[in-house]
Every structure is written in C-alpha cells, then in structure tokens.
Design a protein around this motif. Structure first.
Motif, mmCIF file in Angstrom:
data_model
loop_
_atom_site.group_PDB
_atom_site.id
_atom_site.type_symbol
_atom_site.label_atom_id
_atom_site.label_comp_id
_atom_site.label_asym_id
_atom_site.label_seq_id
_atom_site.Cartn_x
_atom_site.Cartn_y
_atom_site.Cartn_z
ATOM 1 N N ALA A 151 0.827 -1.206 0.000
ATOM 2 C CA ALA A 151 0.000 0.000 0.000
ATOM 3 C C ALA A 151 0.860 1.254 0.000
ATOM 4 C CB ALA A 151 -0.925 -0.009 1.214
ATOM 5 N N VAL A 152 1.954 1.235 0.764
ATOM 6 C CA VAL A 152 2.847 2.396 0.820
ATOM 7 C C VAL A 152 3.520 2.621 -0.531
ATOM 8 C CG1 VAL A 152 4.987 3.255 1.852
ATOM 9 C CG2 VAL A 152 3.219 2.257 3.297
ATOM 10 N N GLU A 153 3.862 1.539 -1.231
ATOM 11 C CA GLU A 153 4.452 1.684 -2.566
ATOM 12 C C GLU A 153 3.476 2.367 -3.525
ATOM 13 O OE1 GLU A 153 7.288 1.292 -3.830
ATOM 14 O OE2 GLU A 153 8.427 0.151 -2.372
ATOM 15 N N THR A 154 2.179 2.169 -3.288
ATOM 16 C CA THR A 154 1.172 2.846 -4.105
ATOM 17 C C THR A 154 1.042 4.310 -3.723
ATOM 18 O OG1 THR A 154 -0.056 0.763 -4.221
ATOM 19 C CG2 THR A 154 -1.231 2.756 -4.866
ATOM 20 N N VAL A 155 1.216 4.593 -2.442
ATOM 21 C CA VAL A 155 1.072 5.963 -1.950
ATOM 22 C C VAL A 155 2.237 6.851 -2.404
ATOM 23 C CG1 VAL A 155 1.094 7.367 0.155
ATOM 24 C CG2 VAL A 155 -0.361 5.341 0.012
ATOM 25 N N ARG A 156 3.454 6.275 -2.436
ATOM 26 C CA ARG A 156 4.659 7.086 -2.660
ATOM 27 C C ARG A 156 4.603 7.971 -3.902
ATOM 28 N NH1 ARG A 156 8.608 6.955 -5.872
ATOM 29 N NH2 ARG A 156 8.067 4.916 -6.721
ATOM 30 N N PRO A 157 4.309 7.441 -5.104
ATOM 31 C CA PRO A 157 4.277 8.320 -6.278
ATOM 32 C C PRO A 157 3.175 9.364 -6.208
ATOM 33 C CG PRO A 157 3.489 6.118 -6.840
ATOM 34 C CD PRO A 157 4.054 6.032 -5.474
ATOM 35 N N VAL A 158 2.064 9.051 -5.527
ATOM 36 C CA VAL A 158 0.991 10.027 -5.388
ATOM 37 C C VAL A 158 1.469 11.224 -4.575
ATOM 38 C CG1 VAL A 158 -1.325 10.407 -4.455
ATOM 39 C CG2 VAL A 158 -0.784 8.253 -5.595
ATOM 40 N N MET A 159 2.336 10.985 -3.598
ATOM 41 C CA MET A 159 2.872 12.054 -2.766
ATOM 42 C C MET A 159 3.974 12.830 -3.467
ATOM 43 S SD MET A 159 3.058 9.881 0.789
ATOM 44 C CE MET A 159 3.775 11.224 1.724
ATOM 45 N N GLY A 160 4.451 12.316 -4.591
ATOM 46 C CA GLY A 160 5.514 13.013 -5.311
ATOM 47 C C GLY A 160 6.889 12.766 -4.733
ATOM 48 N N ILE A 161 7.075 11.657 -4.038
ATOM 49 C CA ILE A 161 8.375 11.322 -3.444
ATOM 50 C C ILE A 161 9.182 10.530 -4.470
ATOM 51 C CG2 ILE A 161 9.523 9.992 -1.638
ATOM 52 C CD1 ILE A 161 7.233 10.692 0.213
ATOM 53 N N SER A 162 10.392 10.979 -4.729
ATOM 54 C CA SER A 162 11.211 10.360 -5.767
ATOM 55 C C SER A 162 11.723 8.997 -5.323
ATOM 56 C CB SER A 162 12.404 11.262 -6.087
ATOM 57 O OG SER A 162 13.271 11.355 -4.968
ATOM 58 N N GLN A 214 -0.531 10.633 6.243
ATOM 59 C CA GLN A 214 -1.642 10.952 7.137
ATOM 60 C C GLN A 214 -1.698 12.450 7.429
ATOM 61 O OE1 GLN A 214 -3.865 8.732 8.133
ATOM 62 N NE2 GLN A 214 -5.060 10.206 9.325
ATOM 63 N N LYS A 215 -0.534 13.083 7.497
ATOM 64 C CA LYS A 215 -0.462 14.524 7.783
ATOM 65 C C LYS A 215 -0.248 15.325 6.502
ATOM 66 C CE LYS A 215 1.883 15.763 11.348
ATOM 67 N NZ LYS A 215 2.977 16.005 12.298
ATOM 68 N N GLY A 216 -0.762 14.814 5.392
ATOM 69 C CA GLY A 216 -0.485 15.420 4.085
ATOM 70 C C GLY A 216 -0.864 16.887 3.990
ATOM 71 N N ASP A 217 -1.964 17.291 4.619
ATOM 72 C CA ASP A 217 -2.396 18.687 4.512
ATOM 73 C C ASP A 217 -1.457 19.636 5.241
ATOM 74 O OD1 ASP A 217 -4.551 17.766 3.105
ATOM 75 O OD2 ASP A 217 -5.927 17.745 4.827
ATOM 76 N N GLN A 218 -0.672 19.122 6.175
ATOM 77 C CA GLN A 218 0.199 19.976 6.970
ATOM 78 C C GLN A 218 1.629 20.024 6.436
ATOM 79 O OE1 GLN A 218 -0.109 18.763 11.118
ATOM 80 N NE2 GLN A 218 -2.150 17.916 10.752
ATOM 81 N N ILE A 219 1.945 19.181 5.461
ATOM 82 C CA ILE A 219 3.315 19.087 4.952
ATOM 83 C C ILE A 219 3.315 19.508 3.487
ATOM 84 C CG2 ILE A 219 5.256 17.539 4.513
ATOM 85 C CD1 ILE A 219 4.262 15.826 6.827
ATOM 86 N N LYS A 220 4.041 20.582 3.197
ATOM 87 C CA LYS A 220 4.042 21.117 1.831
ATOM 88 C C LYS A 220 4.902 20.281 0.893
ATOM 89 C CE LYS A 220 3.192 25.914 3.230
ATOM 90 N NZ LYS A 220 3.695 27.312 3.189
ATOM 91 N N SER A 221 6.028 19.800 1.388
ATOM 92 C CA SER A 221 6.945 19.035 0.535
ATOM 93 C C SER A 221 7.227 17.686 1.181
ATOM 94 C CB SER A 221 8.247 19.812 0.320
ATOM 95 O OG SER A 221 9.167 19.051 -0.442
ATOM 96 N N PRO A 222 6.422 16.650 0.897
ATOM 97 C CA PRO A 222 6.660 15.340 1.508
ATOM 98 C C PRO A 222 8.043 14.780 1.218
ATOM 99 C CG PRO A 222 4.492 15.427 0.473
ATOM 100 C CD PRO A 222 5.202 16.664 0.055
ATOM 101 N N GLY A 223 8.540 15.005 -0.002
ATOM 102 C CA GLY A 223 9.856 14.480 -0.344
ATOM 103 C C GLY A 223 10.958 15.114 0.488
ATOM 104 N N GLY A 224 10.917 16.440 0.617
ATOM 105 C CA GLY A 224 11.912 17.122 1.436
ATOM 106 C C GLY A 224 11.793 16.754 2.904
ATOM 107 N N TYR A 225 10.557 16.579 3.370
ATOM 108 C CA TYR A 225 10.326 16.189 4.759
ATOM 109 C C TYR A 225 10.904 14.810 5.039
ATOM 110 C CZ TYR A 225 7.705 16.224 9.181
ATOM 111 O OH TYR A 225 7.356 16.230 10.503
ATOM 112 N N LEU A 226 10.686 13.866 4.099
ATOM 113 C CA LEU A 226 11.227 12.518 4.268
ATOM 114 C C LEU A 226 12.747 12.536 4.271
ATOM 115 C CD1 LEU A 226 10.747 9.463 4.471
ATOM 116 C CD2 LEU A 226 10.720 9.388 1.969
ATOM 117 N N ARG A 227 13.340 13.330 3.415
ATOM 118 C CA ARG A 227 14.805 13.415 3.386
ATOM 119 C C ARG A 227 15.344 13.972 4.704
ATOM 120 N NH1 ARG A 227 17.622 12.115 -0.846
ATOM 121 N NH2 ARG A 227 16.691 12.014 -2.935
#
Length: 447
Positions: free
Chosen positions: A326-337, A362-375
C-alpha cells in the motif's frame, strides 16, 4: 504514330468518371513539355500516400517505365508501352498474376497510367512498312508528363509534412524529458509544491497520446505539455531566485556577525552549550529512551487510517506485506522520488521507512513538501535522532484529542466514533511512559 483514343476498358472491367478524367488529363499534356521520367517517378514515390498508390503498384509503375526506351518524356510524344503480364511479372519482383492485376487497377484509379485496350484485350503494336509504330494498345504513360507539376507539388507538400511531423515528435520527446526531470528535481531539492498532482497531470496529458497519431493530435498534446513545462519552470526559477536571495542575506548576516569585535558569544555561556544541550544530545537521549520493540501493525493502522484508502475493495491490510504494498502505491501520489525513498529504506529499514511514509501521508495537509520532509527525517535517522514511535504516538493522540473535543462539544460521538474506538484500542495495547509522553509532546510542537 496515329493513335485512336480508347475510352472504355476491355471485358468486364467497368468504366468510371475517374478514368475519363484521367484520359482527359493525359490528352491535355502541354506541348513542348519535357520531363525526366525517373525524376517524376521519385516525386510520385514521395507523394504516394496523397495519391493513394500502393507500394506494389509503384513497383509495377517502375517496371512499366523501364519498358519505354527514352528517359526524357515529351508532351507530344507517344508514351504507350505494351508488355505482357509475364514480362511485367519478371520486372516486378515476381508477383503473382492476381496481385499484378490488382495493383495495375490501382495505378489506373490513381490516374498514373491510362489503359488503351485493343478489341480483344491483348497488348500489341501495329507497325507500318518502315517499321514505325502506327497503332499501339497497352498502357499510356502520358500522365507522367501531364501531371508532372502536380506530382512535384504533392511531393514537396509531403516532404514538408514529414519534416513538421519529425519536428513535433522531437518537441514532444524533449518536453516529456524536461518535465519528468524537472519534477524529479523539484522533489529532490525540496521545492514547495504539490508535485504528485503535477505528475498526475503530466500522466493525464500523455495518456491522451495514442500509439500512432496524426501530426495535428501531436501538436495539440505538445501545446499542453508546453504549458505544463512553462508552469514547472516558473516554479523552479522562482525557488532558485528566492533561495539565492536568502543565501545572499544569510552570507551578509554572517559577515556582519563575524565582523563584530565583541566576543560575548565566545566568552559567555550562551549559544554553543544551549545548542548542544537542546539539539543533538537531547534528541539522542530522547530517541534512546523510546521503546526498542517494533510498532504493532494494528497501532500503525489506527494512527494512519488514510493509507487504507489505497487498498479499498482489496481485502484491507492484514500483514506487513500488504502494508508495504500500500505504501508503494502511496509514494508516487505524494511526489516522493525513488531516490529519496531508497535513502529512507537504507537509513530506517524497509518497515520503519514505510511507517514513516504512512505517517507523512496521514499529515499530508500539513506538509508542503513530503519528499523534502522525508529526506530531513532520513538525515536525522542517520544520526540516530529519529524514531517512528513519537511520530505514530502523536497521530494517535491527535485522534484522541479530536474525539474528546467532539464529545465535550456535543455530548456524543457520532462521525468520529470509529476514530475514538481506534484510540481506545491503541491505549489498551500500549503502556506509554512519561518520557515517551514528553517526546510525543515535543514532536507535536516540531510538526
């Protein structure tokens, strides 16, 4: 040579207005006009699609032209050839008689040759006493002269169309390459933006591109890609300019601070020790104080129910394997490289990285850049300053607080009843220490 104009074909072959038009055109060839038969044939090959001629028909036309001894065709000369079917088959790469007849009919329909059939349908020439041909029956090549200018114009138009098609294909290729790489750059560099939506828009545009499409369709798709390219480019350029501006300001501030002669920071007890106490040392102590056991899957799903949306109708998530899928499906939707995801998996481990990604989602509305946040979280994990426990507990407590607030306002729990039940189940599963509660509170403030 005196020739009699034959207007109807022999046998059961029907007559059409197109044949009459071709015969009229052949008779009206300008006198004094001279053309090179192979040059005209080259133009006919270029304009084959516009004329409606088949490739096998052009092979037969090539053979017919070879039966005329002259290379230069004149407007007032006799241009009738009368080879037998066997001779034509020999020069047309050995095609079958049925194929020969079918493609000869194609040449007639396209107006490239005119039939001059004899009374008995045979092809022959009648010669006089001096050996001069007086009457010939066969295939008239006069359209080669009469329509030479038309063939040349059609060939030039087809060449221009091929060039335009090639240009738009190149334009599409470059636009697709640029957009994909710019999206990846935006994700990699942490440029603020909903890159997942941009990628979905790009895929929607490309999805309207058929496998084989005319130039007009390619032009329309290319125009849409150009608009998207421009939008992405403007966002990246604006970010670069703002970053450069901030960097220059930071450099100026550092220069001003370093140019001061006073040494209050160096001699006092201020910034250096405070940073060490509240930064790396404190965070490391908090992380070490967290539970060492793995988070149960049920608690993760209670804290991150949004990930269940990605597996709706497929039986839900029953194991860590389902959760990872499920997470593998979510990742491209979030724009995470892919590179950011791979770094997180190496630093955190596959399961912990998946939990982190689910929490970010889960906190998508509060995080502008999921990719940068994950890094950022990945870098902290490499320094042993990050754990998924406080992140998940903060989400659990957020649901609990929301459920309590709703119950205080209304006296009952309706819409969030399931969420409250998840929180109660989670509290029953865990024993939350005071240190963990403090870390959870700190995580709430930071996020």
């Amino acid at each position: 040579m005196q020739t009699q104009t034959v207007t109807t074909p022999f046998g059961r072959r029907p007559m059409s207005l197109g044949m009459i038009a071709s015969q009229v055109t052949a008779q009206n060839a300008p006198e004094g006009t001279t053309v090179h038969k192979w040059h005209v044939f080259r133009d006919i090959k270029e304009a084959r699609i516009a004329l409606g001629a088949t490739d096998r028909a052009l092979a037969i036309l090539d053979a017919l032209l070879s039966f005329h001894p002259e290379t230069a065709f004149y407007g007032d000369s006799a241009l009738i050839v009368w080879p037998s079917n066997e001779q034509l088959i020999g020069r047309a790469n050995g095609m079958s008689p049925a194929t020969l007849r079918r493609h000869l009919a194609n040449l007639v329909e396209c107006g490239l040759i005119v039939r001059r059939d004899s009374p008995n349908g045979k092809r022959y020439a009648r010669k006089g006493q001096g050996g001069e041909v007086e009457q010939a029956y066969g295939f008239d090549l006069s359209p080669i002269v009469a329509r030479a200018v038309e063939f040349k114009a059609l060939a030039e138009a087809m060449r221009a169309e091929k060039k335009a098609y090639k240009v738009v294909k190149e334009r599409l290729t470059i636009a697709r390459r640029d957009i994909v790489k710019m999206i990846e750059a935006g994700i990699e560099e942490g440029v603020p933006g909903n890159w997942g939506s941009v990628h979905i828009e790009y895929q929607a545009i490309i999805g309207r591109l058929p496998r084989t499409a005319p130039r007009q369709v390619l032009e329309a798709v290319a125009a849409e890609l150009d608009d998207l390219w421009q939008q992405i480019r403007e966002v990246l350029e604006s970010f670069v300019k703002s970053t450069n501006l901030n960097a220059n300001e930071s450099q100026t501030e550092r220069h001003i601070q370093n140019s001061k002669t006073e040494t209050k920071i160096e001699s006092g007890s201020g910034v250096g020790p405070k940073v060490e106490a509240s930064g790396s040392a404190g965070e490391s102590d908090n992380v070490r104080s967290l539970p060492k056991r793995e988070l149960p899957l049920s608690i993760v799903l209670d804290a991150c129910p949004n990930v269940l949306w990605m597996v709706k109708g497929s039986g839900g998530i029953r194991s860590w394997r389902d959760f990872l899928a499920a997470v593998e499906t979510v990742r491209p939707v979030m724009g995470i490289s892919p590179s950011a995801w791979e770094d997180a998996r190496v630093a955190l481990g596959e399961q912990q990285a998946a939990i982190t990604l689910a929490a970010i989602y889960q906190k998508g509305d509060q995080i502008k850049s999921p990719g940068g946040y994950l890094r950022n979280l990945t870098d902290r994990a490499k320094e042993a300053k990050f754990s998924v426990w406080p992140m998940i507990m903060a989400l659990v407590r957020a649901e609990l607080d929301a459920g309590k607030a709703l119950k205080l306002d209304t006296g009952e729990v309706h819409g969030d009843q399931h969420g409250a039940e998840r929180v109660i189940r989670t509290e029953q599963r865990l024993e939350v220490s005071d240190a963990l509660r403090k870390t959870m509170a700190k995580w709430d403030k930071e996020s």
